[in-house]
Design a protein around this motif. Structure first.
Motif, PDB file in Angstrom:
ATOM      1  N   THR A 581       0.831  -1.202   0.000  1.00 11.87           N
ATOM      2  CA  THR A 581       0.000   0.000   0.000  1.00 11.87           C
ATOM      3  C   THR A 581       0.863   1.248   0.000  1.00 11.87           C
ATOM      4  O   THR A 581       0.591   2.193  -0.719  1.00 11.87           O
ATOM      5  CB  THR A 581      -0.923   0.064   1.231  1.00 11.87           C
ATOM      6  N   ALA A 584       2.471   1.492  -3.394  1.00  7.48           N
ATOM      7  CA  ALA A 584       1.502   1.807  -4.431  1.00  7.48           C
ATOM      8  C   ALA A 584       1.013   3.234  -4.289  1.00  7.48           C
ATOM      9  O   ALA A 584       0.684   3.886  -5.268  1.00  7.48           O
ATOM     10  CB  ALA A 584       0.326   0.843  -4.344  1.00  7.48           C
ATOM     11  N   TYR A 585       0.997   3.692  -3.049  1.00  6.61           N
ATOM     12  CA  TYR A 585       0.474   5.037  -2.838  1.00  6.61           C
ATOM     13  C   TYR A 585       1.482   6.031  -3.200  1.00  6.61           C
ATOM     14  O   TYR A 585       1.908   6.711  -3.729  1.00  6.61           O
ATOM     15  CB  TYR A 585       0.125   5.212  -1.351  1.00  6.61           C
TER      16      TYR A 585
ATOM     17  N   SER B 215      -7.227   9.788  -0.401  1.00 10.05           N
ATOM     18  CA  SER B 215      -6.337   8.699  -0.076  1.00 10.05           C
ATOM     19  C   SER B 215      -5.127   9.287   0.593  1.00 10.05           C
ATOM     20  O   SER B 215      -4.499  10.201   0.068  1.00 10.05           O
ATOM     21  CB  SER B 215      -5.899   7.964  -1.351  1.00 10.05           C
ATOM     22  N   GLU B 220      -4.739   4.329   3.711  1.00  7.93           N
ATOM     23  CA  GLU B 220      -4.162   3.144   3.086  1.00  7.93           C
ATOM     24  C   GLU B 220      -3.826   2.092   4.130  1.00  7.93           C
ATOM     25  O   GLU B 220      -4.126   0.910   3.964  1.00  7.93           O
ATOM     26  CB  GLU B 220      -2.864   3.510   2.342  1.00  7.93           C
ATOM     27  N   PHE B 284      -6.181   2.581  -3.985  1.00  8.32           N
ATOM     28  CA  PHE B 284      -5.584   1.268  -3.789  1.00  8.32           C
ATOM     29  C   PHE B 284      -6.541   0.133  -4.145  1.00  8.32           C
ATOM     30  O   PHE B 284      -6.143  -1.018  -4.231  1.00  8.32           O
ATOM     31  CB  PHE B 284      -5.120   1.127  -2.340  1.00  8.32           C
ATOM     32  N   VAL B 287      -5.506  -2.095  -6.990  1.00 13.10           N
ATOM     33  CA  VAL B 287      -4.425  -3.010  -6.640  1.00 13.10           C
ATOM     34  C   VAL B 287      -4.974  -4.182  -5.851  1.00 13.10           C
ATOM     35  O   VAL B 287      -4.656  -5.348  -6.100  1.00 13.10           O
ATOM     36  CB  VAL B 287      -3.352  -2.269  -5.817  1.00 13.10           C
TER      37      VAL B 287
END
Lengths: 585, 512, 231, 505
Positions: A581, A584-585, B215, B220, B284, B287
């Motif tokens: 995460t 990816a963030y 986000s 997250e 996210f 993903v």
């Protein structure tokens, strides 16, 4: 009754086939022979009742529809009727010949075979022709097997393969024709299409015919199978298949130039094979093949005279060749062998048979007053008239060859000279055989003396005079010269009797390299598959084993783990999730 | 909502069993607790049916606990809200429905597997577990989910441990489950805490509003904790380690009940969080969805392979459950209406299948005292009703037509074909097919043993399972067939539910 | 940003994470069931601390209404704008959080000074930074008194002057504590039963016994009772 | 009498009666005569019903009914068209013959579990009829699976290691392909078109609105691949191994199921898919079918080659079946109306011919417990009726008139000419010639060769199989000849679906 059957059953040949099936169920040889003869006469009567018709105005009967195609089970015209009549005569002679000696299978199959041949020549369309074509193959192979030996069995298998191949080629050609034109009528066709290209459909049909007609390289089944049939069987075989093909060629490919070449090669080449063969029926078979060359040439020339000549020669050939096979059959019946090296001086024991053989030899060599003279000269004349020099020469050469093969080998060497051990037999041929041979000999003489009887049956009205001085002199010169030649050759040891052994023909090609190659392909394919299949099975087994090791009850992926491990694992997963995460963030 | 007299409907599914549970404890051991629990489950089932119908007709229903709804002008309710849309109405009905069949079934099984004196406690725990599962499903409050989750989990640990009379391994299994479940729940709580910190709300719909387009690392991280936590409860591969033993050594009725309901509820939670709470704008999510494809497929195959090699039918079925969860994850991972609908349909159908299967195994355990393959040899001759029930529901598991399993597989494949993911759709479909085949293998093994293997020669004659067990089991088996023909309940509801979920997830429709 | 401030300023997180890791480590590494439960307890407790700390503001008081209503236009309007206003506020606050460097966790600096100036400071970054604290407080109070919205707004406005600690996490965690206690109790009970059934509460021994029972062979014949593949 | 029952009613009866027959057989467990009687009576009635249906269909009716609609566009529905009616009549008709034969075989070899055997047969025949009468892919799929499952106990009937292995391969491949490939194909069809109904002219061809996909689209190829391999019962190489593996079953099973019901269900499915799902003309437009045409052609030859090397008579026949089934696939993939008609005719012709062969092989086994060809030398002289029936059947397979097998070959050749794939001629001719070698040789050795060492006969008399074994074989053998002459009515019967009445049709 289905349309198709209703159409077919009007064909005398079909009726003969039905009779053949019934005969198979009858007990006793005599009864079967009587029934067969009755059936032949009855069916002939039916054919006779249809009369005849000129070539350009055939009478069509027994029509039916199949796949939207018009099937014509019977076409009556002079070409078909003459062949049908011929086949009836041959069938009748065979029935008489085999009166005492034909096995149940031979009696029945012989009748079916004759019926198929008759049906085939009467067939008005290609599909019907195909049906009878295959039926002829199917029934005749049983006659080959009737020889009862292992060799006969194997030869029969080869015979069937090539015959069915012929039928399949015919079928393919028919299918192509039908797909292209929607027509199945069996009429003259050409190997070249209108635009000059090769007509594949016609070519396939041509090959189909050619196999049965014994074209060179496609002929090997003939000398392979015929000598291996029984005494009765060989006679049956000699009559129908090849003549049916001659009929089909005459109908389908008259005047096809390539036929002249093919015929010439056949006429000449098989003479030499015949000369080299040791089995006497093999000699006859090659001779038969050579004689077919005459007919093929005639058809290739394509003039009315030539066609007439081909048909007339086919007629004569069936009779005299049948007669010679009968004689050899009689010898086989009595002496138990047809090895040339073992037979000589048989005339003392079998004088009548010797006489028949002599008549046969005279006929085939074209001695005047015998059928061969009048029929051969027609074709030779046709070739000469039209200046087909090569063909003419070939036909002349073939006549010379026939003198050697039949006159010298079959008649002289076998019946004349010192009496060999094998020739010390108990008596002459059995009575039915003698009757059949006598009848055939009579026909040869009648046709030879009074050729117009045959002329009237031929497809075209053509005023041909056989007995002209020109023909007589030419023919007699040829024969006498040839006899002299062979006599001298024999005297100086140039033409020794062939020894026993396998005569290698084109069949060597499939017997040895072909067989090896085919076996290689078959075994290779099978082995490749089996290896693949075992490989797959072994692979699956390995996979299952591997999976069991990991996923089985004790496998790392499936056993129960202590709680600490689970917690660790969970923590790791969480860590991964967090990392992913965050990344990816 | 405007159904007179039914304003309190949403709260009843939780209140009824919750109130009934302690009463059960007061009863004398024997029939009474069982009858009482059964009655409660039936009443609850009726209530959930009414609720489903109400939601189907009138749309989502909101119920503020204690009347502490959203003040006028404020988006978020103040107190705990129960929020029922088609998605959870379906799951609610499912849970209550399964309970209403499994509870009556439980009687003989419990009598034989559990100390007679403990039966009131057993049914109490069962009812509490039931309450928890319903509560998790019905509530619209993220923290409340945790509470109910733990209610159901704690009672589940106890229930599993009661299997110890048959096999002491139930204790360790329960203990492991307890540790893992607690870790999972704690992760979940951490995640909720992070979300709360980021948004200041716990109401799911409000969370969604707050999270829209937002986000940051806190969110997250919250997402990661929540998914891991629920994934653990869900037995998502690779977090499934606790499940096989727990299902295997639990009393038969509990296995049937849990296998049919517990993980299904978790799937619902995952759905709810992914689409209703986080939504597609959440960066996210994609993903995660992609990860779910992989996890789903891996689970489908890995667990099926293990199931193939298991010699204990209950364990085999437990692993099969893990594999089936793979299908559900796969459906979710498509992120389409069809996919989510397929997932929900499979939740429903698989509940029917697994309930029937575990009930069948329960019958065998009752009569033969073992769930090893050896006990199943020649079962079709010894206990034909049980055997054939097992075979039919087994076929349903494989996905053979005329059973609900086929509908699941069909919808899943249909959804896969309509989805663009990083794996080609055809490949996914073929993998689904291949994993069904693995199911066919292990079910085939079972069927082969029952139908074609001879009865052991030294085996004593056995009677069929008691009528009650057989009938209840066959109700489930017939449900497996019935819902093949009657797909309105599954396909119809699930599709609309999925539509609503995704609409919410996409940021329009749905919510208020 | 000063690294020390970064670390020290978030000490509640460090404590929480450290405790959590210790708990998890105990669960992972100890084979004794009781120790596992202890670890689990630690693990849960860390979460309690986490929850409590996020609700706590230094200098904040229990959410009991004090003082009297003071009209503060901006603030009042903010809430008067209903959810829209609230939304704006929240998003604004969130941006603030977002800009914060480092961990991107909103700084929850317990050591921050309470700035003077009342209402605006309630949403400024240096104060306790629960973005909706005020709103939640309001909500919590509203629920507490079951009041109408107006009174809630009043109360919120009044409360804005006093720094309240957010009570909701505390309330939540009370529930969680109960759950934790129940879990511990159940876990201990199970440990007792396991001890009765197996005669041990060492996990590797349990595993070995189970393995032997299932397969009829010792788990690790060469190592005796050694611990399985977990390590 | 025909008018007393509506064709729909006849369909109901023929689909349900086998179930009752099943219970009847179960109840008559201990009384073999009654049990077999029930089988025969059921078979006779079902056959009669199939004929009623076929008669109605030939009159232009399309009887059908819907059981349930599962999901919109997805229903369990039955509707009979000529192709299905033909398959129904063949399957049910040959079931009677086979039941007679089974009596002779099962009693002759003293098999165990005979009740189970007859019960499974009843389910198998029901599912074969279900396949024949199905109106859409879903219904087809359902009965296809039922057929697979119900035949599994038959395959493993002997319950020894070999039988279990064979059964494993059988079930593995058939289930694997159907679930793994056929089901996705059906789903994809549904996704693309919204239905799975068999539609005359082709579902993808799309009727008046035009095709849903381009005929040249790769999706068509993928779909065709899924169908062609998914319908594993069609035994297209390389998914044929189940067929030889299934030969561990008792011979009646091989005779009926693996020469008639099961494999024919497979190729019937291929034909149905090509005609009704893709559409013959639609498929002809694209290129997708060509690959499968040549694959089928390869199957024909390769399977023949493997058959030549098999010593076990039944596995030789099994590979021969693989080869012959591919004729139907060739017919379908040629994508002409004559091709599909040829394929359909091949179904009927091969069913009769191959069943004869299998029953003769079984008769030899019953009489002398010989299954290896090398052990049968000289046996023909002892059991000429069996061997002659075999030879007739073999002639039909080879494609010689007057046996029915010749017409499909002709039609396929015609179709190949239409489609411009002349190479197919070579394949068909070569196949015929190979058939001669591997089918006739063993039988002729039975007549020609000296007796195998393993065969001992005290008396010089015939040692034929029981009449129950012999008569059915002769029924089908004569059937091949009768069908030869009655091919035209069959073509005309099939015309509405194949569109082939011959030239210009």
């Amino acid at each position: 009754m289905s349309d198709l059957l209703a159409g077919l059953i009007q064909n005398p040949g079909m009726l003969l086939i039905v009779a053949g099936v019934i005969v198979a169920l009858l007990p006793g040889r005599q009864l079967r022979a009587i029934a067969a003869l009755a059936a032949i006469i009855g069916c002939y009567a039916l054919l006779a009742s249809y009369g005849t018709a000129p070539m350009d105005a055939p009478v069509l009967m027994g029509e039916s529809t199949l796949f939207g195609l018009d099937l014509v089970s019977i076409r009556i015209d002079r070409l078909s009727v003459v062949f049908a009549t011929l086949f009836f005569i041959a069938a009748g002679l065979n029935a008489i010949y085999g009166w005492l000696h034909a096995s149940r299978m031979e009696a029945s199959m012989g009748l079916i075979y004759a019926g198929a041949a008759i049906g085939g020549v009467l067939a008005g369309d290609l599909l019907t022709l195909f049906i009878f074509w295959e039926l002829a193959a199917l029934s005749s192979v049983f006659i080959v097997w009737g020889g009862g030996t292992h060799a006969a069995f194997k030869a029969g298998m080869r015979y069937l393969v090539i015959q069915v191949g012929s039928g399949m080629a015919l079928m393919a050609g028919v299918a192509l024709t039908v797909a292209a034109t929607g027509e199945t009528a069996f009429t003259a066709m050409s190997l070249t299409a209108e635009d000059g290209s090769l007509n594949i459909a016609a070519l396939l049909i041509f090959i189909g015919f050619g196999v049965k007609a014994g074209f060179p390289l496609l002929h090997f089944w003939l000398p392979d199978a015929y000598p291996r049939a029984s005494a009765v069987g060989a006679v049956m075989l000699s009559a129908f298949t090849t003549k049916m093909a001659i009929y089909a060629l005459a109908r389908g490919f008259p005047g096809e130039d390539i036929l002249m070449l093919i015929g010439a090669v056949m006429a000449v080449a098989f003479i030499f094979f015949g000369a080299a063969a040791s089995d006497l029926r093999r000699v006859l078979a090659y001779s038969l093949n050579s004689q077919l060359g005459f007919m093929v040439c005639g058809i290739g020339i394509g003039s009315e005279l030539a066609i007439n000549g081909a048909v007339a020669h086919a007629f004569a050939s069936v009779i005299y060749k049948g007669m010679l096979f009968m004689a050899m059959g009689a010898v086989l019946t009595r002496a138990g062998t047809l090895r040339a090296a073992h037979l000589s001086g048989l005339y003392r024991a079998m004088p009548l048979t010797a006489l028949v053989a002599f008549i046969g030899a005279l006929t085939i060599t074209g001695v005047p007053l015998f059928a061969g003279f009048v029929t051969k000269s027609m074709t030779i004349s046709a070739a000469g008239y039209y200046e087909h020099m090569l063909v003419w020469l070939a036909l002349i050469a073939a006549t010379v060859g026939a003198v050697n093969n039949i006159g010298v080998r079959i008649f002289h060497d076998t019946f004349m000279g010192a009496r060999s051990d094998a020739a010390k037999v108990s008596g002459d041929a059995p009575l039915p055989m003698l009757i059949a041979m006598a009848l055939a000999a009579a026909i040869c003489l009648v046709v030879g003396i009074q050729p117009t009887l045959l002329w009237s049956m031929l497809p075209f009205d053509y005023d041909y005079a056989a007995y002209t001085m020109d023909h007589l002199i030419t023919q007699m010169q040829l024969i006498l010269f040839a006899v002299l030649l062979f006599a001298l050759a024999r005297r100086f040891g140039l033409a020794a009797r062939p020894r026993d052994g396998v005569l290698l023909d084109v069949d060597w090609l499939y017997r040895v390299p072909g067989r090896i190659a085919l076996a290689g392909v078959v075994r290779g394919t099978a082995a490749a598959w089996h290896r693949l299949w075992w490989g797959i099975q072994a692979g699956v087994a390995r996979l299952v084993k591997g999976l069991y090791d990991t996923h089985g009850p004790e496998g790392a992926l499936a056993r129960s783990w202590p709680v600490g491990f689970m917690a660790l694992f969970t923590a790791v997963v969480l860590g991964l999730m967090l990392i992913v995460t965050f990344v990816a963030y | 909502m405007a159904i007179p007299g039914l304003e309190q409907l949403p709260v009843l599914p939780v209140v009824i069993p919750l109130v009934a549970a302690p009463l059960t404890l007061l009863m004398k051991p024997g029939r009474a607790p069982w009858a009482w629990a059964t009655l409660v489950s039936w009443v609850t089932f009726v209530v959930t049916l009414l609720l489903l119908e109400a939601v189907w007709v009138h749309g989502p229903v909101e119920y503020a606990m204690g009347g502490w709804g959203a003040p006028e002008g404020m988006s978020a309710p103040i107190g705990i809200t129960y929020y029922v849309d088609l998605a959870n109405a379906l799951v609610l009905t499912l849970v209550a429905g399964i309970a209403s069949v499994v509870f009556p079934y439980a009687y003989y099984s419990v009598e034989s597997e559990i100390d007679h004196r403990q039966t009131p406690a057993f049914y109490t725990a069962l009812l509490i577990c039931f309450t928890g599962l319903l509560g998790v499903t019905i509530t619209g409050d993220a923290f409340n989910v945790f509470v109910f989750l733990e209610i159901s989990s704690l009672s589940t640990y106890a229930l599993i441990a009661m299997g110890a009379r048959n096999d002491r391994r139930a204790l360790t299994a329960s203990f492991n489950y307890l540790v893992m479940g607690t870790i999972g729940a704690t992760f979940y709580v951490i995640g909720i805490g992070l979300l709360y910190q980021a948004t200041g709300t716990l109401n799911m719909l409000d969370l969604h509003q707050q999270l829209m387009g937002q986000s940051n690392r806190m969110v997250e991280a919250g997402f990661a904790f929540i998914i891991t936590g629920i994934g653990l409860k869900l037995a998502m591969v690779p977090l499934h380690l606790w499940l096989p033993n727990a299902y295997c050594y639990a009393p038969s009725a509990i296995s049937a009940f849990l296998a049919a309901t517990a993980t299904k509820v978790q799937v619902y939670i995952i759905l709810r969080f992914m689409f209703s709470v986080f939504g597609f704008e959440f960066a996210f999510l994609e993903v995660a969805l992609n990860a779910f494809i992989v996890l789903g497929i891996v689970g489908m195959f890995y667990a099926s392979f293990v199931a193939v090699f298991r010699d204990n039918v209950k364990q085999m079925l437990a692993y099969s459950s893990i594999a089936q969860i793979g299908y559900m994850l796969l459906g979710i991972s498509f992120g389409t209406v069809d996919g989510v609908a397929a997932s929900l349909i499979h939740v429903f159908n698989h509940a029917l299948i697994k309930a029937a299967l575990f009930m069948g195994v329960g019958c065998v355990v009752l009569r033969l005292g073992s769930s090893n393959f050896a006990a199943f040899n020649g079962l079709a001759k010894r206990m034909p009703w049980t055997a054939w029930g097992l075979i039919i529901s087994g076929l349903s598991l494989v996905g053979v037509p005329l059973t609900v399993g086929f509908i699941s597989k069909w919808k899943l494949m249909e959804a896969a074909f309509q989805t663009q993911t990083f794996i080609p759709p055809l490949l996914i479909v073929l993998l689904i097919g291949a994993s069904s085949l693995l199911a066919a293998i292990y079910i085939g093994r079972l069927a082969y043993a029952m139908l074609l293997q001879p009865v052991p020669e030294d085996a004593e004659p056995v009677k069929e399972a008691p009528h009650l067990m057989r009938i209840t089991m066959w109700i489930m088996v017939l449900a497996n067939i019935w819902f093949f023909f009657q797909t309105d309940v599954t396909v119809g509801v699930a599709t609309r539910a999925a539509q609503a979920l995704l609409d919410t997830g996409l940021g329009y429709g749905g919510a208020y | 940003m000063d690294i020390i401030e970064f670390i020290v300023g978030r000490y509640n997180y460090w404590i929480f994470i450290t405790l959590m890791m210790i708990g998890l480590y105990i669960v992972i590494s100890r084979g004794n069931l009781i120790k596992t439960i202890v670890g689990l307890n630690l693990f849960q407790t860390s979460v309690f601390i986490f929850y409590i700390s996020i609700g706590k503001i230094v200098g904040g008081t229990a959410p009991i209404l004090v003082g009297s209503y003071k009209a503060d236009d901006s603030y009042g309007e903010g809430y008067g704008d209903e959810s829209h206003g609230a939304g704006e506020q929240t998003s604004g606050a969130r941006e603030g959080l977002h800009d914060a460097d480092g961990l991107d966790i909103p700084s929850n600096s317990l050591s921050a000074e309470v700035p003077a100036g009342g209402a605006p400071s309630a949403v400024s970054g240096s104060l306790h930074q629960m973005p909706d604290t005020a709103r939640e407080t309001a909500a919590g109070m509203a629920s507490g008194v079951n009041a109408t919205y107006d009174s809630v707004a009043d109360a919120a406005a009044q409360g804005a002057e006093v720094i309240y600690t957010n009570p909701l996490p505390h309330v939540l965690i009370l529930t969680a504590i109960v759950v934790g206690v129940a879990t511990t109790a159940l876990g201990l009970a199970l440990a007792v039963r396991i001890r009765e059934a197996y005669g041990t509460i060492e996990e590797d021994e349990l595993e070995a016994e189970d393995h032997f029972a299932e397969f009829g062979v010792p788990l690790h014949p060469e190592q005796g009772q050694a611990r399985g593949g977990a390590a | 009498m025909l008018s007393l029952l509506s064709p729909e009613m006849a369909m109901y009866i023929s689909l349900i009666l086998p179930i009752f027959g099943l219970f009847g057989i179960m109840l008559a467990d201990k009384v073999p005569n009654v049990r077999e009687g029930v089988t025969l009576v059921t078979g006779a009635i079902v056959f009669y019903m199939a004929i009623i249906v076929a008669v109605a269909v030939s009159g232009g009716a399309r009887p059908g009914f819907e059981v349930a609609e599962i999901i919109p566009g997805l229903a369990i529905r039955f509707e009979v068209e000529p192709l299905g009616a033909m398959f129904g009549v063949i399957a049910s008709g040959l079931w009677i013959v086979n039941s007679l034969y089974s009596i002779g075989y099962m009693r002759g070899t003293h098999e165990k579990h005979q009740t189970r055997f007859y019960m499974c047969f009843a389910i198998a025949i029901m599912s074969a009829l279900g396949i024949a009468y199905s109106a859409n892919l879903l219904t087809f799929f359902i009965f296809y699976e039922v057929l697979t499952l119900s035949t599994f106990p038959l395959v493993t009937h002997k319950e020894n290691e070999a039988a279990r292995n064979g059964g494993r391969i059988y079930l593995g491949i058939l289930l694997g392909t159907s679930i793994g490939l056929l089901l996705p194909a059906i789903v994809l069809t549904y996704v693309l078109t919204g239905t799975t109904e068999f539609t005359l002219g082709g579902l993808f061809a799309g009727g008046a609105e035009g095709p849903i996909l381009m005929a040249t689209s790769p999706v068509i190829f993928v779909l065709l691949a899924l169908f062609a391999f998914g319908i594993g019962k069609a035994a297209l190489m390389p998914i044929h191994p189940w067929l030889p593996a299934a030969m561990v079953a008792p011979t009646p099973v091989s005779a009926f199921l693996h020469a008639v019901a099961v494999v024919k269900a497979g190729v019937f499915g291929i034909l149905k898919v090509v005609i009704f799902i893709f559409g013959v003309d639609f498929l002809a437009e694209g290129w997708a079918a060509d690959f499968f045409l040549w694959l089928a052609a390869f199957s024909v030859l390769a399977a023949s080659a493997i058959a030549m090397t098999q010593d076990n008579l039944k596995s030789r026949l099994a590979f021969s079946t693989v080869s012959q089934l591919s004729y139907v696939t060739i017919g379908a993939m040629l994508a002409t109306s004559m091709g599909v008609a040829g394929g359909a005719t091949q179904i009927a012709a091969h069913a009769l011919g191959k069943m004869t062969l299998f029953m003769c092989a079984g008769a030899i086994y019953v009489a002398h417990h010989k299954s290896l060809i090398s052990e049968m030398r000289g046996l023909g002289r002892k059991m000429p009726f069996t061997f002659i029936a075999f030879i007739i059947g073999a002639f039909s397979i080879i494609g010689l008139p007057p046996m029915a097998g010749s017409w499909p070959k002709f039609m396929l050749m015609w179709s190949a000419a239409d489609a411009g794939h002349q190479l197919v001629f070579v394949v068909l001719i070569a196949s015929s010639l190979m058939n001669i070698v591997y089918l006739l040789t063993p039988m002729l050795r039975g007549f020609m060769d000296p007796m195998s060492s393993g065969l001992k006969f005290d008396k010089d008399c015939l040692a034929e199989a029981p009449l129950f074994c012999l008569v059915p074989a002769w029924i089908t053998a004569i059937g091949t000849i009768v069908l030869f002459f009655y091919i035209e009515p069959l073509i005309a019967f099939l015309e509405p679906v194949t569109g082939a009445i011959g030239f210009g049709g």
